[in-house]
Design a protein around this motif. Structure first.
Motif, PDB file in Angstrom:
ATOM      1  N   SER A 184       0.845  -1.195   0.000  1.00  0.00           N
ATOM      2  CA  SER A 184       0.000   0.000   0.000  1.00  0.00           C
ATOM      3  C   SER A 184       0.876   1.239   0.000  1.00  0.00           C
ATOM      4  O   SER A 184       2.039   1.206   0.409  1.00  0.00           O
ATOM      5  N   GLY A 185       0.304   2.326  -0.493  1.00  0.00           N
ATOM      6  CA  GLY A 185       0.997   3.604  -0.490  1.00  0.00           C
ATOM      7  C   GLY A 185      -0.005   4.722  -0.352  1.00  0.00           C
ATOM      8  O   GLY A 185      -1.095   4.666  -0.930  1.00  0.00           O
ATOM      9  N   ALA A 186       0.352   5.718   0.431  1.00  0.00           N
ATOM     10  CA  ALA A 186      -0.574   6.829   0.654  1.00  0.00           C
ATOM     11  C   ALA A 186       0.211   8.120   0.854  1.00  0.00           C
ATOM     12  O   ALA A 186       1.353   8.114   1.327  1.00  0.00           O
ATOM     13  N   ARG A 187      -0.425   9.230   0.475  1.00  0.00           N
ATOM     14  CA  ARG A 187       0.148  10.543   0.743  1.00  0.00           C
ATOM     15  C   ARG A 187      -0.195  10.937   2.173  1.00  0.00           C
ATOM     16  O   ARG A 187      -1.357  10.991   2.556  1.00  0.00           O
ATOM     17  N   THR A 193       4.030   7.517   2.006  1.00  0.00           N
ATOM     18  CA  THR A 193       4.330   6.460   2.964  1.00  0.00           C
ATOM     19  C   THR A 193       3.972   5.133   2.320  1.00  0.00           C
ATOM     20  O   THR A 193       2.808   4.898   1.964  1.00  0.00           O
ATOM     21  N   LEU A 194       4.966   4.275   2.152  1.00  0.00           N
ATOM     22  CA  LEU A 194       4.771   2.969   1.540  1.00  0.00           C
ATOM     23  C   LEU A 194       4.867   1.888   2.604  1.00  0.00           C
ATOM     24  O   LEU A 194       5.763   1.926   3.462  1.00  0.00           O
ATOM     25  N   ALA A 220      -0.646  -0.670 -13.915  1.00  0.00           N
ATOM     26  CA  ALA A 220      -2.049  -0.327 -13.666  1.00  0.00           C
ATOM     27  C   ALA A 220      -2.511  -0.884 -12.327  1.00  0.00           C
ATOM     28  O   ALA A 220      -3.241  -0.218 -11.576  1.00  0.00           O
ATOM     29  N   GLU A 221      -2.081  -2.107 -12.010  1.00  0.00           N
ATOM     30  CA  GLU A 221      -2.458  -2.706 -10.728  1.00  0.00           C
ATOM     31  C   GLU A 221      -1.918  -1.884  -9.564  1.00  0.00           C
ATOM     32  O   GLU A 221      -2.615  -1.669  -8.561  1.00  0.00           O
ATOM     33  N   LEU A 227      -1.957   2.055  -4.775  1.00  0.00           N
ATOM     34  CA  LEU A 227      -1.927   3.488  -4.481  1.00  0.00           C
ATOM     35  C   LEU A 227      -3.317   4.117  -4.458  1.00  0.00           C
ATOM     36  O   LEU A 227      -3.453   5.269  -4.042  1.00  0.00           O
ATOM     37  N   ARG A 228      -4.317   3.359  -4.907  1.00  0.00           N
ATOM     38  CA  ARG A 228      -5.715   3.853  -4.943  1.00  0.00           C
ATOM     39  C   ARG A 228      -5.800   5.184  -5.685  1.00  0.00           C
ATOM     40  O   ARG A 228      -6.513   6.099  -5.282  1.00  0.00           O
ATOM     41  N   ALA A 229      -5.067   5.270  -6.788  1.00  0.00           N
ATOM     42  CA  ALA A 229      -5.045   6.514  -7.553  1.00  0.00           C
ATOM     43  C   ALA A 229      -6.238   6.564  -8.505  1.00  0.00           C
ATOM     44  O   ALA A 229      -6.718   5.537  -8.992  1.00  0.00           O
TER      45      ALA A 229
END
Length: 512
Positions: A184-187, A193-194, A220-221, A227-229
């Motif tokens: 997972s990764g998030a701003r 933060t990974l 794409a995955e 990243l839920r982009a």
């Protein structure tokens, strides 16, 4: 699942994906003084980068699709890459027979004239016309082919190119983490933060000022699931398969053949005793990790080659096949072979958050230029560079490549003077793989026995330890199919013994 404490270090750039693009970006960024972290879910260069046709080439057929910028950039890169890695990159001559009823002779001559002059060729020899009935290159071909053209491109040991970029990045301060999946990764608080999980099930977190998604077929995955982009993922997955047969002809020249369906394919001398034939181009739907050369593709390549050679080739002749998925940018082309091989960089840089750059498409020949373009785009979002200037990667040799482009034979002779016990064939292979760093592998050895146990195909304990300690190898597959292609020369029992030895090294690491 064990969890390691969060680290306080903040990297300038984090990279997801350890193929040629990810490792090339890591090397360039580390050399410019930025702090770099790279993670790869599997082995470095173990997916698309290991499944190429092994060519550094301009892409002659791309001229038909008017991709002049891509072809020019690729043509210019041939001699640059040969210059920084002459151990794993070297010139080849390609023979293109004229096939009556397909592309006319004037079109082939025009394309090759452009090919010779578009990219500033300096050292590679130019195109010449062949009379195939008289030239040795025509001997294995069907007598229908009477005229052809010979031009230059280069070979590359593709997986080794990836690993050597990663090695150099690490030597310049980058943290390279193979077998480490980003889950997972998030701003958060102006940073990325990974959350990462390694092969032992241990988790950790990494923070970075900018993030590069260079996950290849999984780009794409990563965007959508990790990243839920919201960014659209314009990926066209194209399968390319290759077959390997016993050596079909004498000589080191290669062939480029046209098919009646408009595709082209290559036939190339491979690993001394074999011939490589490929590639196919077809759309792929499914898990890229599960891609395999199909019976249909194998038959297609055999039939295609048989249309040119005097002696037919059948699926029974195939000793090995491999397949990969190219993550091409979806430009709406109707046919897989017509889809652009150019790279597209998609930037997501909100004013209140860290930048995300995703890499679509690209080809192994232009990886270094792609890395420069990525860092051009990211530089405004990073601290000022503290190291080398842009372009340094085209001047500094990759590990082991610090000898002249035409100096391979001299380097082999020098190695044999320093280590007289080496057979000529082994010395040649070691220089092809490791260049000047073959001496680091051989150390103080004065006889073959000093290199430890032999595992077949002149692969020794000393070489396995070197690959483990310096080139991120952990399994037999890493050694015999990625860092080398010695699997073609080894039995199943010998490969199993190599696996046991590599696992013993891993166990020693775990207890060290």
């Amino acid at each position: 699942m064990a969890s390691a404490p969060d680290t306080s270090e903040i990297h300038d750039i984090a990279i997801i994906g350890g193929g040629i693009n990810g490792c090339g970006i890591a090397r360039d960024a580390a050399g410019r003084g930025w702090s770099v972290f790279l993670c790869e879910a599997g082995d470095l260069g173990g997916a698309t980068s290991a499944a190429s046709t092994k060519l550094i080439h301009g892409g002659l057929r791309y001229l038909e699709y008017y991709e002049f910028r891509l072809v020019r950039e690729a043509l210019m890169e041939r001699e640059v890459l040969w210059g920084i890695a002459p151990h794993i990159i070297w010139p080849l001559r390609f023979v293109l027979p004229h096939h009556k009823g397909l592309r006319p002779a004037w079109m082939l001559r025009l394309g090759l004239f452009i090919y010779d002059h578009l990219g500033g060729r300096k050292k590679l020899p130019p195109t010449r016309t062949l009379r195939l009935r008289r030239d040795p290159a025509g001997q294995p071909l069907d007598v229908r082919f009477v005229r052809g053209y010979e031009y230059s491109d280069c070979w590359v040991e593709d997986s080794r190119l990836v690993v050597l970029n990663a090695r150099d990045a690490a030597d310049r301060g980058a943290e390279i983490a193979p077998r480490t999946r980003c889950v997972s990764g998030a701003r958060e608080d102006g940073l990325w933060t990974l959350t990462l999980t390694d092969e032992r099930g241990e988790t950790r977190k990494v923070r970075a000022r900018a993030l590069v998604n260079a996950a290849g077929p999984w780009v794409a995955e990563v965007l959508q699931q990790v990243l839920r982009a919201n960014s659209p993922a314009a990926v066209r997955a194209v399968q390319g398969s290759h077959i390997v047969v016993r050596r079909l002809y004498e000589g080191e020249h290669c062939y480029i053949f046209q098919n009646e369906d408009g595709r082209i394919f290559f036939v190339i001398p491979y690993e001394r005793d074999f011939t490589l034939i490929g590639t196919t181009d077809r759309d792929y739907h499914g898990d890229p990790a599960a891609v395999r050369a199909s019976a249909e593709e194998i038959a297609y390549l055999c039939d295609s080659a048989s249309a040119y050679f005097a002696k037919p080739i059948t699926p029974a002749d195939v000793v090995w096949a491999y397949s990969g998925v190219r993550p091409l940018y979806d430009d709406g082309a109707s046919k897989a072979q017509a889809a652009t091989r150019d790279y597209v960089l998609e930037m997501d840089a909100p004013s209140d958050g860290p930048a995300l750059l995703s890499v679509f498409g690209g080809k192994i020949t232009t990886y270094r230029r792609l890395a420069e373009s990525v860092l051009d785009r990211l530089a405004p979002h990073l601290p000022a560079a503290r190291g080398a200037a842009k372009g340094w990667t085209g001047q500094a040799a990759l590990p082991g490549g610090d000898f002249p482009p035409e100096g391979y034979a001299a380097e082999v002779a020098s190695l044999r003077r320093d280590y007289p016990f080496l057979a000529a064939r082994l010395a040649a292979r070691l220089v092809r793989a490791y260049g000047t760093r073959a001496r680091a592998l051989l150390g103080a050895a004065a006889r073959m026995e000093d290199l430890g146990r032999g595992f077949g195909a002149d692969l020794t304990e000393a070489e396995l330890r070197y690959l483990h300690d310096h080139e991120f190898a952990r399994t037999a597959d890493d050694v015999v199919w990625h860092r080398s292609k010695l699997g073609l020369h080894l039995s199943h029992e010998e490969i199993a013994a190599i696996e046991r030895f590599m696992q013993s090294l891993a166990t020693a690491d775990a207890h060290g």
